[in-house]
Design an enzyme around this catalytic site. Structure first.
Site, short mmCIF file in Angstrom:
data_model
loop_
_atom_site.label_atom_id
_atom_site.label_comp_id
_atom_site.label_asym_id
_atom_site.label_seq_id
_atom_site.Cartn_x
_atom_site.Cartn_y
_atom_site.Cartn_z
N ARG A 171 29.90 -19.74 -20.98
CA ARG A 171 30.24 -21.12 -20.65
C ARG A 171 31.75 -21.28 -20.70
NH1 ARG A 171 26.00 -20.87 -18.98
NH2 ARG A 171 24.12 -22.08 -19.43
N GLY A 175 20.78 -14.43 -9.12
CA GLY A 175 20.53 -15.73 -8.51
C GLY A 175 19.47 -15.64 -7.42
N GLY A 233 19.33 -24.47 -15.98
CA GLY A 233 18.18 -24.06 -16.76
C GLY A 233 17.44 -22.87 -16.18
N ASP A 262 17.76 -19.71 -18.36
CA ASP A 262 16.94 -19.77 -19.57
C ASP A 262 15.47 -19.53 -19.23
OD1 ASP A 262 19.31 -20.52 -20.84
OD2 ASP A 262 18.91 -22.66 -20.55
N ARG A 288 30.49 -31.27 -28.48
CA ARG A 288 29.92 -30.30 -29.41
C ARG A 288 30.84 -30.02 -30.59
NH1 ARG A 288 26.94 -26.19 -25.11
NH2 ARG A 288 25.60 -25.74 -26.89
N ASP A 295 16.08 -29.14 -17.18
CA ASP A 295 16.32 -27.78 -17.66
C ASP A 295 15.03 -27.03 -17.93
OD1 ASP A 295 18.85 -28.88 -17.70
OD2 ASP A 295 19.42 -27.89 -19.55
N TYR A 354 30.55 -31.75 -22.41
CA TYR A 354 29.99 -31.52 -23.73
C TYR A 354 30.70 -32.33 -24.80
CZ TYR A 354 27.93 -27.21 -21.78
OH TYR A 354 27.23 -26.30 -21.04
#
Length: 332
Positions: free
Chosen positions: A176, A243, A271, A274, A114, A310, A112
């Protein structure tokens, strides 16, 4: 901050906000001359796209930089039918970025950029217009809370406002490890629980939000205790993602439902969570019973893992039944 031009949004089915980034996705490891696929990615916008493809009015009120990546984010979301009327542009801070490598076999590694991004400077004041428009559901994630003090305060303000207005508030823990520790996440997320209607977490994220250890100490199931603790804290409904084993939901009235995952060839697992959230929220909006909500969530998760990207493989409403076809079928 400036907002995107266009009409003032009608009350949304779902309002969400957070960071959407420029994403470079590599089929292998990062190396000189490696070919990357350029796209955009962000947990909340992934959910918004999934909902928009199913015909729901999804509003994304995030913040991007006044730069080419930011313009790409807004064009992409607009093209997918997401309402970006209340999205904002920061004059000096850049749009965030991420790089995803397929390191070995099906193991992906994400990097990342960010820190000090436009989204990390989001404030509660930036959200005020979107909150004023109204929504049936406010969808939040732990990722936004991890971006900095401004975004965390924005999440807290939005959650309190939504609860006071009688909206449904959904929270995807979405921990995360590269953004913050489990302990930091827990301290930030636990104060939100009294405002949360539906909490969504993978089985290994339950200890993050409860502060309770996992496993089965003294013969008592750790997941069962964690879900009970969340319901006692004020959450109305807890959805646990497992999962490839499927998902389960339990509510404060004691109702329990679980469904196995759909069996599909796995191409890309990033993804999937989400997509699952988008399916579950779609089921809530459509008034489906708990088992129906889980089924739609599992269906969108299956579409996600069976496709590259994603959000790119997520279905339209008339495609929800495609996975019922026999493997190798041609729809003619």
């Amino acid at each position: 901050m400036s907002t995107a031009p266009g009409r003032v949004s009608a009350p949304a089915d779902v309002l969400t906000f957070g960071e959407t980034m420029l994403a470079a996705q590599l089929p292998g490891t990062l190396a000189v001359g490696a070919q990357a696929r350029t796209t955009v990615a962000g947990a909340e916008s992934n959910v918004a796209i999934g909902l928009a493809r199913l015909g729901h009015h999804a509003v994304w009120a995030g913040l991007v930089g006044d730069d080419e990546p930011g313009r790409l984010v807004l064009r992409t979301l607009r093209g997918e039918g997401v309402d970006i009327t209340r999205a904002g542009t920061h004059a000096t801070a850049p749009t965030g970025a991420m790089l995803r490598e397929r390191r070995v076999a099906d193991l992906a590694r994400v990097h990342y950029w960010r820190s000090h991004s436009a989204a990390s400077l989001l404030t509660a004041a930036d959200l005020a217009p979107a909150l004023g428009d109204g929504a049936r559901i406010l969808h939040l994630t732990g990722i936004t809370c991890a971006l900095g003090p401004g975004p965390l305060e924005a999440v807290r303000t939005a959650a309190a406002h939504a609860q006071a207005q009688g909206w449904t508030v959904t929270l995807d823990v979405n921990h995360r490890q590269r953004l913050w520790t489990a302990e930091e996440a827990g301290r930030a997320l636990r104060p939100l629980l009294p405002h949360v209607t539906v909490l969504i977490a993978s089985d290994d994220e339950l200890p993050v939000v409860t502060g309770m250890p996992g496993g089965t100490p003294d013969g008592e199931d750790g997941e069962e205790r964690a879900v009970g603790a969340l319901l006692d804290a004020g959450v109305r409904e807890v959805v646990v993602k497992r999962g490839g084993e499927g998902a389960a939901v339990r509510d404060r009235q004691g109702a329990r439902h679980s469904l196995p995952a759909l069996r599909v060839p796995v191409r890309d697992t990033v993804g999937a969570g989400d997509a699952f959230c988008a399916g579950y929220l779609s089921g809530l909006l459509d008034g489906l019973p708990p088992a129906g909500r889980l089924a739609r969530a599992n269906t969108l998760g299956a579409f996600a893992v069976a496709s590259d990207g994603d959000w790119e493989g997520l279905p339209r409403r008339d495609e929800l039944g495609l996975l019922d076809a026999a493997p190798g079928s041609a729809i003619r």
